[in-house]
Structures are given as C-alpha cells and as structure tokens.
Design a protein around this motif. Sequence first.
Motif, PDB file in Angstrom:
ATOM      1  N   SER A  86      41.056 -34.231  -1.940  1.00  0.00           N
ATOM      2  CA  SER A  86      41.528 -33.019  -2.848  1.00  0.00           C
ATOM      3  C   SER A  86      40.838 -31.653  -2.117  1.00  0.00           C
ATOM      4  O   SER A  86      41.288 -30.482  -2.453  1.00  0.00           O
ATOM      5  CB  SER A  86      41.331 -33.363  -4.010  1.00  0.00           C
ATOM      6  N   PHE A  87      39.559 -31.741  -1.864  1.00  0.00           N
ATOM      7  CA  PHE A  87      38.743 -30.512  -1.318  1.00  0.00           C
ATOM      8  C   PHE A  87      39.122 -30.466   0.203  1.00  0.00           C
ATOM      9  O   PHE A  87      38.699 -29.055   0.626  1.00  0.00           O
ATOM     10  CB  PHE A  87      37.208 -31.093  -1.267  1.00  0.00           C
ATOM     11  N   GLY A  88      39.665 -31.080   1.038  1.00  0.00           N
ATOM     12  CA  GLY A  88      39.990 -30.711   2.386  1.00  0.00           C
ATOM     13  C   GLY A  88      39.312 -31.824   3.322  1.00  0.00           C
ATOM     14  O   GLY A  88      38.894 -32.700   2.799  1.00  0.00           O
ATOM     15  N   VAL A  89      39.832 -31.614   4.561  1.00  0.00           N
ATOM     16  CA  VAL A  89      39.416 -32.635   5.534  1.00  0.00           C
ATOM     17  C   VAL A  89      38.168 -32.531   5.874  1.00  0.00           C
ATOM     18  O   VAL A  89      37.394 -31.358   5.945  1.00  0.00           O
ATOM     19  CB  VAL A  89      40.097 -32.338   6.728  1.00  0.00           C
ATOM     20  N   PHE A  90      37.367 -33.681   5.905  1.00  0.00           N
ATOM     21  CA  PHE A  90      35.862 -33.815   5.777  1.00  0.00           C
ATOM     22  C   PHE A  90      35.378 -32.922   7.168  1.00  0.00           C
ATOM     23  O   PHE A  90      34.624 -32.311   7.093  1.00  0.00           O
ATOM     24  CB  PHE A  90      35.191 -35.053   5.743  1.00  0.00           C
ATOM     25  N   GLU A  91      35.835 -33.244   8.130  1.00  0.00           N
ATOM     26  CA  GLU A  91      35.510 -32.784   9.639  1.00  0.00           C
ATOM     27  C   GLU A  91      35.546 -31.249   9.699  1.00  0.00           C
ATOM     28  O   GLU A  91      34.756 -30.677  10.215  1.00  0.00           O
ATOM     29  CB  GLU A  91      35.968 -33.540  10.782  1.00  0.00           C
ATOM     30  N   PHE A  92      36.595 -31.026   8.986  1.00  0.00           N
ATOM     31  CA  PHE A  92      36.708 -29.243   8.841  1.00  0.00           C
ATOM     32  C   PHE A  92      35.753 -28.748   8.028  1.00  0.00           C
ATOM     33  O   PHE A  92      35.061 -27.542   8.459  1.00  0.00           O
ATOM     34  CB  PHE A  92      38.083 -28.909   8.287  1.00  0.00           C
ATOM     35  N   ARG A  93      35.488 -29.328   6.976  1.00  0.00           N
ATOM     36  CA  ARG A  93      34.253 -28.730   5.961  1.00  0.00           C
ATOM     37  C   ARG A  93      32.965 -29.121   6.676  1.00  0.00           C
ATOM     38  O   ARG A  93      32.283 -28.046   6.502  1.00  0.00           O
ATOM     39  CB  ARG A  93      34.353 -29.531   4.538  1.00  0.00           C
ATOM     40  N   LEU A  94      32.816 -29.863   7.459  1.00  0.00           N
ATOM     41  CA  LEU A  94      31.533 -29.996   8.286  1.00  0.00           C
ATOM     42  C   LEU A  94      31.424 -29.065   9.338  1.00  0.00           C
ATOM     43  O   LEU A  94      30.325 -28.183   9.466  1.00  0.00           O
ATOM     44  CB  LEU A  94      31.475 -31.260   8.809  1.00  0.00           C
ATOM     45  N   ALA A  95      32.463 -28.601   9.986  1.00  0.00           N
ATOM     46  CA  ALA A  95      32.517 -27.604  11.004  1.00  0.00           C
ATOM     47  C   ALA A  95      32.205 -26.425  10.211  1.00  0.00           C
ATOM     48  O   ALA A  95      31.355 -25.278  10.681  1.00  0.00           O
ATOM     49  CB  ALA A  95      33.914 -27.400  11.677  1.00  0.00           C
ATOM     50  N   ILE A  96      32.982 -25.849   9.068  1.00  0.00           N
ATOM     51  CA  ILE A  96      32.430 -24.685   8.398  1.00  0.00           C
ATOM     52  C   ILE A  96      31.219 -24.731   7.850  1.00  0.00           C
ATOM     53  O   ILE A  96      30.312 -23.785   8.006  1.00  0.00           O
ATOM     54  CB  ILE A  96      33.262 -24.686   7.221  1.00  0.00           C
ATOM     55  N   ALA A  97      30.618 -25.861   7.440  1.00  0.00           N
ATOM     56  CA  ALA A  97      28.961 -25.942   6.951  1.00  0.00           C
ATOM     57  C   ALA A  97      28.240 -25.603   8.449  1.00  0.00           C
ATOM     58  O   ALA A  97      27.159 -24.909   8.025  1.00  0.00           O
ATOM     59  CB  ALA A  97      28.769 -27.045   6.373  1.00  0.00           C
ATOM     60  N   LYS A  98      28.535 -26.052   9.516  1.00  0.00           N
ATOM     61  CA  LYS A  98      27.677 -25.842  10.518  1.00  0.00           C
ATOM     62  C   LYS A  98      27.673 -24.616  10.995  1.00  0.00           C
ATOM     63  O   LYS A  98      26.906 -23.746  11.292  1.00  0.00           O
ATOM     64  CB  LYS A  98      28.081 -26.791  11.832  1.00  0.00           C
ATOM     65  N   HIS A  99      29.098 -23.855  10.951  1.00  0.00           N
ATOM     66  CA  HIS A  99      29.205 -22.436  11.290  1.00  0.00           C
ATOM     67  C   HIS A  99      28.353 -21.546  10.390  1.00  0.00           C
ATOM     68  O   HIS A  99      27.783 -20.572  10.744  1.00  0.00           O
ATOM     69  CB  HIS A  99      30.697 -22.032  11.125  1.00  0.00           C
ATOM     70  N   LEU A 100      28.423 -21.875   9.245  1.00  0.00           N
ATOM     71  CA  LEU A 100      27.878 -21.016   8.051  1.00  0.00           C
ATOM     72  C   LEU A 100      26.280 -20.925   8.429  1.00  0.00           C
ATOM     73  O   LEU A 100      25.737 -20.200   7.843  1.00  0.00           O
ATOM     74  CB  LEU A 100      28.129 -21.406   6.678  1.00  0.00           C
ATOM     75  N   TYR A 101      25.831 -22.240   8.764  1.00  0.00           N
ATOM     76  CA  TYR A 101      24.366 -22.300   8.974  1.00  0.00           C
ATOM     77  C   TYR A 101      23.948 -21.746  10.196  1.00  0.00           C
ATOM     78  O   TYR A 101      23.014 -20.838  10.335  1.00  0.00           O
ATOM     79  CB  TYR A 101      24.356 -23.823   9.382  1.00  0.00           C
ATOM     80  N   SER A 102      24.843 -21.523  11.385  1.00  0.00           N
ATOM     81  CA  SER A 102      24.336 -20.794  12.529  1.00  0.00           C
ATOM     82  C   SER A 102      24.790 -19.464  12.494  1.00  0.00           C
ATOM     83  O   SER A 102      24.256 -18.498  12.999  1.00  0.00           O
ATOM     84  CB  SER A 102      25.019 -21.521  13.744  1.00  0.00           C
ATOM     85  N   TYR A 103      25.712 -18.983  11.913  1.00  0.00           N
ATOM     86  CA  TYR A 103      26.103 -17.667  11.726  1.00  0.00           C
ATOM     87  C   TYR A 103      25.712 -16.971  10.701  1.00  0.00           C
ATOM     88  O   TYR A 103      25.578 -15.533  10.614  1.00  0.00           O
ATOM     89  CB  TYR A 103      27.768 -17.691  11.928  1.00  0.00           C
ATOM     90  N   HIS A 104      25.657 -17.427   9.357  1.00  0.00           N
ATOM     91  CA  HIS A 104      25.629 -16.781   8.185  1.00  0.00           C
ATOM     92  C   HIS A 104      24.151 -17.175   7.766  1.00  0.00           C
ATOM     93  O   HIS A 104      23.865 -16.519   6.781  1.00  0.00           O
ATOM     94  CB  HIS A 104      26.356 -16.972   7.260  1.00  0.00           C
ATOM     95  N   GLY A 105      23.582 -18.069   8.152  1.00  0.00           N
ATOM     96  CA  GLY A 105      22.193 -18.828   7.842  1.00  0.00           C
ATOM     97  C   GLY A 105      22.303 -18.995   6.444  1.00  0.00           C
ATOM     98  O   GLY A 105      21.402 -19.165   5.653  1.00  0.00           O
ATOM     99  N   LEU A 106      23.352 -19.842   6.175  1.00  0.00           N
ATOM    100  CA  LEU A 106      23.922 -20.301   4.718  1.00  0.00           C
ATOM    101  C   LEU A 106      23.705 -21.954   4.974  1.00  0.00           C
ATOM    102  O   LEU A 106      24.383 -22.314   5.602  1.00  0.00           O
ATOM    103  CB  LEU A 106      25.330 -19.838   4.134  1.00  0.00           C
TER     104      LEU A 106
END
Lengths: 468, 468
Positions: free
Chosen positions: A144-164
């Motif tokens: 219901s929240f979305g594809v896990f590997e996509f959410r993981l990719a977003i998490a990694k991007h937020l980490y490297s690009y936004h420091g989040l």
Amino acid sequence: MLTYNLDQKNKSLYLQLYEKIKKDILDNKLEAKGKLPSKRKLANHLGIALITVENAYEQLIAEGYIYTIEKKGYYVSSLVEKTFELHKQSNNDMNKILDHEDSSYYDLKSAEVDINLFPFSIWSKLMRQVISEKNKKLLVKTDSFGVFEFRLAIAKHLYSYHGLVVEPNQIIIGAGSEYLYSMIIKLLGFDNIFALENPGYKKISKVYESNNVKTRYIELDSDGIDITKLENINVVHVSPAHQFPTGIVMPIKRKLELLNWANEKENRIIIEDDYDSEFRFKGVILPSIMSIDKNEKVIYLNTFSKTIAPSIRISYMIIPKKYLSEYKNKLGFFSCTVPSFEQYTLARFIDEGYFERHLNKMKTYYRKKIGVFFSLLKESRLNNIAEITYKDSGLHFLLKLDTNINNEIILKKAYDRGVKLNSLEEYDYYDKSNKKDHIFIINFSLISELNFQNVIKIFEDILFETKN
Amino acid sequence: MLTYNLDQKNKSLYLQLYEKIKKDILDNKLEAKGKLPSKRKLANHLGIALITVENAYEQLIAEGYIYTIEKKGYYVSSLVEKTFELHKQSNNDMNKILDHEDSSYYDLKSAEVDINLFPFSIWSKLMRQVISEKNKKLLVKTDSFGVFEFRLAIAKHLYSYHGLVVEPNQIIIGAGSEYLYSMIIKLLGFDNIFALENPGYKKISKVYESNNVKTRYIELDSDGIDITKLENINVVHVSPAHQFPTGIVMPIKRKLELLNWANEKENRIIIEDDYDSEFRFKGVILPSIMSIDKNEKVIYLNTFSKTIAPSIRISYMIIPKKYLSEYKNKLGFFSCTVPSFEQYTLARFIDEGYFERHLNKMKTYYRKKIGVFFSLLKESRLNNIAEITYKDSGLHFLLKLDTNINNEIILKKAYDRGVKLNSLEEYDYYDKSNKKDHIFIINFSLISELNFQNVIKIFEDILFETKN
C-alpha cells in the motif's frame, strides 16, 4: 444483402447473427445511417426464422448499434463514425501540445520543465530492462505504501542529496502531490484548520478546499510564514526550500522557530512541501525542516514532476514514525496509486546514478540560463527600472518594475504580443489593497535565451515606446 | 589514509573533499562505524588547510554520514548498512508474494485474479511498441481526464461489450476506484448521505468514511437494494451487475425502479459500480443502469483490476454530460493520476482486440472451473447439507451449510487446516441478530481444482468427522 454463415455450435442463431452484424458495424463494413434489410427479407435470405432476425435486431437496437424509423426500417447508428471524428480531432490537439516549444507564444507562466532535456533514451532502456527482468512480477500488487526497492532508492537519494535520514518504511508513494495532500488530510483529520502561505501556490489551497476542510491564509514576512499569526492553528503547510510565488528561502532561524511552535503542543504538525528543493544553485542543498526536527513534527513531501517530468505522476511523502501505525490502521487499505512498473523504473534510474546526474546537468543548465537572462536584462533598457528578486533557488524569479502603468495593462499588452505571465498579486488570497507593486513572476524553465530576448524587447515596447 | 585528488576547477576544496568521502561511504568503501583520520592528519596527508577538512567533516556530520565521539574522533554512520539489511528482508517478502499460488493455504478470501493467466508476453510486446512509437511523447502531461485515445478505446469497448453508448469526453481515468470514489464525493458534495448496500464490500464504506462523509447502510432484498428504505437519501452506491457479497444480480425491474426513484428529485443520483460485470456466464452482458437511463441520473464506474490485474491501478468513471462543466470547474485542476504510458498500452491492448480475447478466454476458464467445483461439491458428502447461491455472474458464490456448528468454530477450524474464508455475516454492517445462517463466501478466482477438492475434504472433516 448481408450474408453470414451461422454455423457455430452451442450458440443460438440470433446471438450469432447479432454478433456478425455488430462486428460489421464496428469494422465499418456497414455504413453509418445505411439501411439494413427488412427482418423478413433477411430471414428468407439466410434461411432462418423471422423470430431469429427479430431477436438479433432487438438486441442491436437495445445496445445502440442500430435504430429504427417507424414504417421505414432499420438503420446503422452513426456513433462509430462520430467517435472516429473525435479521434482525429484529438490527434490534432496532441500535435499542438507536442509543438509546444516552437509555438507562437512565450510562456513565463508554466512551471513545467522542458521534456526534451530529459534523457529519454536512458529512461526507455531502463523501462525495457524492467519489462524483461521483472516480467510477470509487474502484475503483482504492491504494498500500500509502494514498491519497497523504490522507497529504498528514495531513502538513499534523500540521504546523499538532501542529508535526510529516513527509513524506507516511512515513505509513502502516491500519484502526485495532490493525491498525497488528500491522504494527509485523511490522516490528520477533517476538523483541522490548515494554514497555508499567502501568497501561495493556488493548487494547494484548491486541493484542501476540494477536500472540504477549512484553510487559513497566513501572511509571509521576508523569512517566510509569520509564526505570530498561527493562532488556533495546529497544521501548517509550508515550502521552505523555495516558496512559490515569492521565492523566499526560509532561513534556518525561521525553520527552528517553526519547530519550536510545533513543539509547544502535542498535536501541532508541519507539512513540509519540498517540491523543487533540488534546484539550489548556490552551495549545498539547505537542510529541510524534517532534517533538523527531533520530535517527529514534520510530514515531508516531494515530487518527481520537476526533476523528471510532470506526466510521471509520482510523488512521495515521509511520515514520522509515531504516525505509522495510525496511518496503516486508518488508511492502509488504500492501494498504492502508482503502477509498479514506473516505481521499478524510477528506482533503477535513481540507483544507477542517472537521477543525480540528470539533476546536476539540469542545475548547470538552469544556472547558466539564469545568468544569461540576468545579463540580458542588465543590458536592456529595463535595467533602470527593474529589480530582480532571486534567492538562488528554484525555477522562477520575481521581476519588479518601476512604472506607472497598471499591472492589468502590462499583462494585457504582453499577452497581445504573445507573452504569457502572471503578476505576484494574482497569488494573494486577500488584501489586494496595498498591492501597487509591479511585480511579475518569471518562470524560466521552458523559455529559451532567444525567446527571453524577445520578451525583453516586448517589455521595452510596452514600458517605453507605446504611450497609450 | 584517505587519498583523493581535489582537482576540480570552480569547486571549493572542502566541497570536493566532502563529496569524495560521501561517495566512499555510499559505495561502502568506508566501513560503517570505521574511524576516519583526524582532521589534522588528513589535512597534512592531502596537503590542504585544516579548515578545509573541518568544513568537509562538519557538512558530513550535518548530513548524517559521519558522527563524532568526543575526545575519540570521527566515525562513519551505520545507516547505509542498516538500509541494505532492510533491502534483503524486503526481497524475501517479495518472493513470498510471488510464491502465492503454491503457498500452504487455500485462499477463498482473496478476490484477486491469477496473474499467470494474463497474456503478459502480448502486454510486454505492446509496452515495447508504445515506448518506441510514443517516445518522448510519454513525458507530455495528459489531459486531466486521461489520454484521449485510451478513453476512446474504452468508449468503443463499452459500446461493443456492454452496449453502453458514451462519448470519450464523459470518461475520467483514475488510479483505482478508491480514488474515483473520492472524486465523486468531491463532485457531489460532502453534505450528502451516501447510501451503501448492506451487506456490502467493506472497502467502499471505508473510502467514504475516510473522506468524512456520512453513509447509510441500506438492506437488500432478493433483487438488491430496498428502495423503500431510501428516505432522505439522494445518492446511492450500488453494484447491480453482481453485488458483493450476496451475489445478487439486479433484475431489470429493480433497475427501472431505482431510476424512477432517482427521477423523483432533481438532485438524486445513482453511482453504478460495475466492477466485475464482464464476468457474466450466461447469455449476453446485462444492460447497466446507465444504459437504460434517459435522464442523466447515473455515474458509472468500472475497473481493470479484475480483468487485467489489480496492480495496474486503472479505473474509469463515466459522468453524465450535465455534470461535465461543473466537474471541470471544480475538479479539473486535478492531474490525471495514471501515467500516460499505461494508458497508451491499455488503449492498444483494447484496440487490437486482445482485451476482448482475454475476457473471452477468462470467461471460458471460469465457466469450466465453476462447473467442476459444483460437480465436486455434488459428489462430496457436503451435497446433503450444502446449498449454492450463484447467479452466473462474478467470481464468487455463496455456500450455505445446514449444520449446528457455530460459524466461528467452522472458520477457526478451516483456518487451522489452511483454508482462508469469510462468512456472509462478516459483511453485515448491523443487525447481527438473525444471522444464524451458515453462509460462506467462496471466491474461486485463485483456487485450483485440486485445491478445491482439498478444501471440500477439510469441510467434510470439520462437519462430519470431528465431533468436538
């Protein structure tokens, strides 16, 4: 005369006849408004009972394929023909949209991005890879929240690009921010008053209002939303990275003040709409409010409309961990609105570094472009009367003109010469009284250098040459 | 010791250093919890100023890549490691889902369809064609209602398959019926009381309630919703083709009565949820209420979840022409929630006849399957105590058992033996008093013949052999 072989076993004759005539109508073998043989003639011709033809005709009438004119006979409906006309018309419209770039107007209104700059060949390569590798897995319904590997990719991007620093299980994928705003309302409750920035992006207020919740428009000072005006408010929706339309970049001080405000009461929360925060043209990306929040007071939203293309319809939000179980209980039954295919493709685009590369390319492109635009303005006759407000973030700037000509007249004359743009005051929800400033919003994502030069010439004409 | 070339022009040294260390962390070249060199040592080693290393480390700390322990030094954060653990875990979950078919339970609860029966090779061929032919056009934002050629394909399909005459411009595409229900609420207004069928599909009531509108549950008689109970109601949501969970197929008489009810007042309207109407196993498809409506009293909804796959997240609704301008004014600013890619692909799937062929194949498959299931039941010991309710429509039937054993006990024992199913009374929103009937809902879309035989054996065990 219509001639058919009605030789299918296990199927009644009238049904076979009905299907064959229907097929001929849909295939355009029977012309629209063309007359059909009388029931009796067709029955004789095919060697079947009259009642069989009657039943077939009745079914065709009921379904709108044929119609009858009393004492005249049976005729083929023209719906199909009409539908094809519509189709042709629509294709013309589509071509018009595709010719957007070289159309006859200069668009400073649209905040859309130029799709020609997106690396579509890479994107289509990844799409093909996903089709081959995932295959039938693409048909499996996702979380219901979305594809896990996509959410993981977003998490990694937020980490490297936004420091989040967020966990993938806090990320919820949705078909556009508008959809996610609705989900936030459902989560937080319809009794809240939602505080919005004034002036602000109109679609945000439209979405809230279409969801039948109360909104309140809060004035901005030079640092963003005025916290002293948040009386009786518990939910505030802000765009600190780059406020539309003012372009204000919220300084860290105001972010901390906003968090302090939220910390004062248990049920206060900040909705951080980080919609084009990637386009920061000076220094590193500024910390989001969520990244400095220690008390789970922020719901963070972002979109791929600006960084990929608006047609992709993918946004995401990050909800504080303390809301996760409530969200799942209340809203977990909602299916994810984004097809798994797009999620896998975008996950790959991010994971393989293409997304960051594209962002960097676009940043260089926009940085150069805005430099050129500012030089062009400086070299023009507008220089003496123009004041630019731009905080090195986002894809628009404000142009303030020192003139006595009415905003309406400027906009009208610009429009007549092919320039589409908005003034700042059009985004103010109230208090039109003290808005005599001639401030215009210049969205620069779509316009080329050459066209920008033409726009300047048009402005020079309007402001200096024509006296009427 | 970390060794980097910091030789990029136009970029400050600290930023280059920060980026290189960040990259090494993300690439796992620097181990989580590993110690970094002291600032002074690294500055000496790289031949740069101490302040440069300090700035880079500060930035990395602020963004969560590294952390510092007082008097000890700087360490790499473990977030990345943790994230990869999560990834592995998720892949295991995914494989579990994919092994669904040969899992250890018998699923009579799920109304999902077997994705292995979908012609994925054709689908992927069409996806590839769309990528090649549409190319960058896929990035163009579509009409708020959806891609025109897709809506045209739906109109043609509705015409040929359902005998429903609608124009493409009445069709609105959305990411699932849940989303479209919300749009209907926004169109009709939050002050309405929405009448729902009782018993009914729970998700429908959940969506309405999550949108903060009042609902009322209306009892069904043998023909469907009881119109005499619609006092003070203006909006009624029904599934006439095949009601869930009762399986009632609304006869034409009740459809006309419902239309008469709607015609009595200007603001009355029927929401016709035609969710699995394609699976009609006897005669031709029955006329929808919309198809016999002369007064624009019906909003029609349908989905591709049952006919393609639930992961596709594409539904559509047809709104009467008289509502079109109101819809556009109020809600036209909402972007279409379905990516253009899926719309083009499905348009082609329909236009080239694959959709109708797939439907026919599935109808044959289900028809045969249910025949086998009924024979298996007849041949079993359950035959003497079982009564089947099935109106030749849809993908579930009701099984009524003549027994003295409590429903809860039957469900519990079935569950312990691997059979997941629901009883009818679980779908009743009120009035649990007179529900002593032992009626169970048998969703037959996923279960195989062999497994159905096993289920019957389990039921025989529960009902005859075990005495406790």
